[in-house]
Design an enzyme around this catalytic site. Structure first.
Site, PDB file in Angstrom:
ATOM      1  N   GLU A   1       0.956  -1.227   0.121  1.00  0.00           N
ATOM      2  CA  GLU A   1      -0.017   0.298   0.048  1.00  0.00           C
ATOM      3  C   GLU A   1       0.905   1.310  -0.015  1.00  0.00           C
ATOM      4  OE1 GLU A   1      -3.922  -1.473   2.222  1.00  0.00           O
ATOM      5  OE2 GLU A   1      -2.462  -0.887   3.591  1.00  0.00           O
TER       6      GLU A   1
ATOM      7  N   CYS B   1       3.717   8.467   0.788  1.00  0.00           N
ATOM      8  CA  CYS B   1       4.139   7.675   1.889  1.00  0.00           C
ATOM      9  C   CYS B   1       4.406   6.308   1.272  1.00  0.00           C
ATOM     10  CB  CYS B   1       3.406   7.475   3.214  1.00  0.00           C
ATOM     11  SG  CYS B   1       3.671   6.408   4.383  1.00  0.00           S
TER      12      CYS B   1
ATOM     13  N   CYS C   1       6.237  -6.752   7.240  1.00  0.00           N
ATOM     14  CA  CYS C   1       7.342  -6.301   8.072  1.00  0.00           C
ATOM     15  C   CYS C   1       7.643  -7.255   9.175  1.00  0.00           C
ATOM     16  CB  CYS C   1       7.024  -5.001   8.805  1.00  0.00           C
ATOM     17  SG  CYS C   1       8.450  -4.140   9.601  1.00  0.00           S
TER      18      CYS C   1
ATOM     19  N   CYS D   1       5.891  -4.424  15.956  1.00  0.00           N
ATOM     20  CA  CYS D   1       5.845  -3.501  16.727  1.00  0.00           C
ATOM     21  C   CYS D   1       4.157  -3.723  17.303  1.00  0.00           C
ATOM     22  CB  CYS D   1       6.093  -2.032  16.338  1.00  0.00           C
ATOM     23  SG  CYS D   1       7.745  -1.759  15.737  1.00  0.00           S
TER      24      CYS D   1
ATOM     25  N   CYS E   1       1.302  -1.517  15.648  1.00  0.00           N
ATOM     26  CA  CYS E   1       1.184  -1.359  13.972  1.00  0.00           C
ATOM     27  C   CYS E   1       0.891  -2.614  13.565  1.00  0.00           C
ATOM     28  CB  CYS E   1       2.754  -1.170  13.613  1.00  0.00           C
ATOM     29  SG  CYS E   1       3.012  -0.815  12.005  1.00  0.00           S
TER      30      CYS E   1
ATOM     31  N   CYS F   1      -1.105   6.490   9.563  1.00  0.00           N
ATOM     32  CA  CYS F   1       0.237   5.654  10.171  1.00  0.00           C
ATOM     33  C   CYS F   1      -0.208   4.472  10.994  1.00  0.00           C
ATOM     34  CB  CYS F   1       0.840   6.489  11.255  1.00  0.00           C
ATOM     35  SG  CYS F   1       1.401   7.917  10.464  1.00  0.00           S
TER      36      CYS F   1
HETATM   37  N1  SAH Z   1       9.652   0.769  10.183  1.00  0.00           N
HETATM   38  C1  SAH Z   1       9.709   2.122   9.926  1.00  0.00           C
HETATM   39  C2  SAH Z   1       8.803   2.979   9.072  1.00  0.00           C
HETATM   40  C3  SAH Z   1       7.197   2.301   9.240  1.00  0.00           C
HETATM   41  S1  SAH Z   1       6.272   3.077  10.426  1.00  0.00           S
HETATM   42  C4  SAH Z   1       9.522   2.828  11.284  1.00  0.00           C
HETATM   43  O1  SAH Z   1       9.104   2.012  12.336  1.00  0.00           O
HETATM   44  O2  SAH Z   1       9.703   4.030  11.562  1.00  0.00           O
HETATM   45  C5  SAH Z   1       6.059   4.638  10.125  1.00  0.00           C
HETATM   46  C6  SAH Z   1       5.608   5.170  11.328  1.00  0.00           C
HETATM   47  O3  SAH Z   1       4.132   5.016  11.802  1.00  0.00           O
HETATM   48  C7  SAH Z   1       6.382   5.068  12.562  1.00  0.00           C
HETATM   49  O4  SAH Z   1       6.681   6.026  13.187  1.00  0.00           O
HETATM   50  C8  SAH Z   1       5.432   3.985  13.477  1.00  0.00           C
HETATM   51  O5  SAH Z   1       5.930   3.699  14.572  1.00  0.00           O
HETATM   52  C9  SAH Z   1       4.075   4.912  13.078  1.00  0.00           C
HETATM   53  N2  SAH Z   1       2.949   3.799  13.679  1.00  0.00           N
HETATM   54  C10 SAH Z   1       2.854   2.439  13.251  1.00  0.00           C
HETATM   55  N3  SAH Z   1       1.569   1.946  13.777  1.00  0.00           N
HETATM   56  C11 SAH Z   1       1.083   3.223  14.360  1.00  0.00           C
HETATM   57  C12 SAH Z   1      -0.190   3.574  14.968  1.00  0.00           C
HETATM   58  N4  SAH Z   1      -1.069   2.325  15.228  1.00  0.00           N
HETATM   59  N5  SAH Z   1      -0.506   4.594  15.206  1.00  0.00           N
HETATM   60  C13 SAH Z   1       0.230   5.672  15.001  1.00  0.00           C
HETATM   61  N6  SAH Z   1       1.394   5.660  14.357  1.00  0.00           N
HETATM   62  C14 SAH Z   1       1.862   4.233  14.206  1.00  0.00           C
END
Ligand code: SAH
Length: 364
Positions: A94, A107, A114, A118, A121, A337
């Site tokens: 996406e 983006c 991945c 996390c 996420c 995000c």
């Molecule tokens: N793997 C990389 C890039 C992808 S995530 C990284 O971790 O930076 C892009 C951003 O979105 C990151 O800062 C991530 O922590 C944030 N993010 C992920 N899940 C989220 C959520 N549920 N709500 C808000 N931000 C989120």
């Protein structure tokens, strides 16, 4: 991969010069080809009319120029556009376009899924399938650009979609070179941001190769909390993360590090968190980007109440931290995000997908 020929978009212009020289071609053809692919958006070699006819047929016979097709487009009430793109092997990713008054940010994803898992996420829950090739990163720019209104163009690119860019470093660096090259997309370096959850050994190699902004997904100020949110922290804890960032001094002299901090109700949103975050942010040139958690799927994690978000923001600002609150964009279409996950309910079956077989069956 079903790809049979190399893809022109897998190469930076410098790389392509070397590659075509080995085929006995004049290196300057690389700039001409890039002009067609990236400035004019022309992918069919036969339409590259200032190239000799033999070169055009050579390109058509021996090279690919397209690696992604659009499989679905969602448009948010706030103007955000999310597209599901499908690769040659059926893999789906996406990309999200975020039009604002003075800029349009794209983006991009760097991996299919991945591996970092996390806890907040959605992409993490989807698991890891494979790295994207440079051509697949760049084709997100090419495809998404075609979805914009005529007068708009992509002004900023953030590597914040699905995947961890620094676990696909070579492809990311080559893609950034294409974004920055004046004969290709010609973006200014300050308009390109690569975000990492903290793959420490790859940070310096990235910044020594390309002059991009660095964003670090921080989300917590103690190892205890960060271990739970970002499991990678168990390998690369906060102390080492900060030491790595401070040691970048010379390289990032002109650019602060952007700390992304997803605010999660009752997890990392207390006054003590704000105090520690302010101290941490002050210890090196940095800016803090607060993102109230976007909810998704089965996750029990929630954003804090608005008053808590406001207080956290004020706490940081009053301690001299440069801080911004990122307004959630596109959440009505799961484009915000952390919401990129290819939900099965959204699957649109098209012929390309059914041909591709099981690889296309995404969960999330
Ligand atoms: N793997 C990389 C890039 C992808 S995530 C990284 O971790 O930076 C892009 C951003 O979105 C990151 O800062 C991530 O922590 C944030 N993010 C992920 N899940 C989220 C959520 N549920 N709500 C808000 N931000 C989120």
């Amino acid at each position: 991969m079903t790809r049979t020929h190399p893809n022109l978009k897998d190469y930076s212009i410098e790389g392509l010069r070397g590659r075509i020289a080995r085929d006995g071609l004049a290196p300057y053809r690389a700039e001409q080809i890039a002009g067609w692919l990236y400035q004019r958006g022309v992918e069919e070699p036969e339409r590259m009319t200032d190239l000799p006819v033999e070169l055009r047929s050579q390109l058509r016979e021996r090279w690919e120029t397209r690696s992604l097709d659009v499989s679905a487009v969602d448009r948010s009430a706030d103007g955000t556009v999310k597209a599901t793109l499908i690769a040659r092997d059926g893999a789906r990713i996406e990309s999200v376009l975020i039009p604002e008054e003075n800029r349009t940010t794209l983006c991009v994803s760097t991996q299919v899924g991945c591996s970092l898992a996390c806890s907040f996420c959605a992409t993490g829950a989807f698991g890891f399938q494979r790295n994207l090739a440079t051509a697949e990163i760049i084709d997100q720019v090419c495809r998404m650009r075609e979805l914009l209104e005529a007068e708009r163009q992509i002004t900023n690119v953030v590597f914040m979609g699905m995947g961890e860019p620094l676990l696909n470093l070579d492809a990311v660096i080559e893609a950034v070179r294409i974004l920055l090259h004046p004969k290709a997309f010609g973006l200014a370096p300050r308009r390109v941001t690569v975000s990492t959850a903290g793959v420490l050994p790859k940070i310096r190699p990235l910044l020594e190769s390309v002059p991009v902004n660095l964003a670090v997904s921080l989300h917590a100020t103690t190892d205890d909390v960060r271990d739970r949110l970002v499991p990678l922290n168990r390998r690369f804890p906060l102390r080492e993360l900060l030491a790595t960032l401070r040691a970048l001094d010379g390289i990032t002299a002109r650019r602060p590090v952007f700390f992304e901090y997803t605010l999660i109700d009752g997890v990392n949103d207390g006054p003590e968190d704000a105090r520690r975050l302010a101290r941490l942010a002050r210890s090196l040139p940095s800016k803090v980007n607060l993102i109230p958690m976007n909810t998704h799927g089965d996750s029990t994690l929630r954003p804090p109440p608005e008053a808590t978000v406001d207080r956290f923001l004020r706490d940081l600002a009053s301690r001299g931290t440069t801080v911004t609150l990122r307004r959630s964009r596109g959440s009505d279409i799961d484009a915000a995000c952390g919401q990129l996950a290819l939900r099965s309910s959204r699957r649109v079956v098209d012929p390309a997908v059914s041909r591709a077989g099981p690889a296309a069956a995404a969960s999330g």
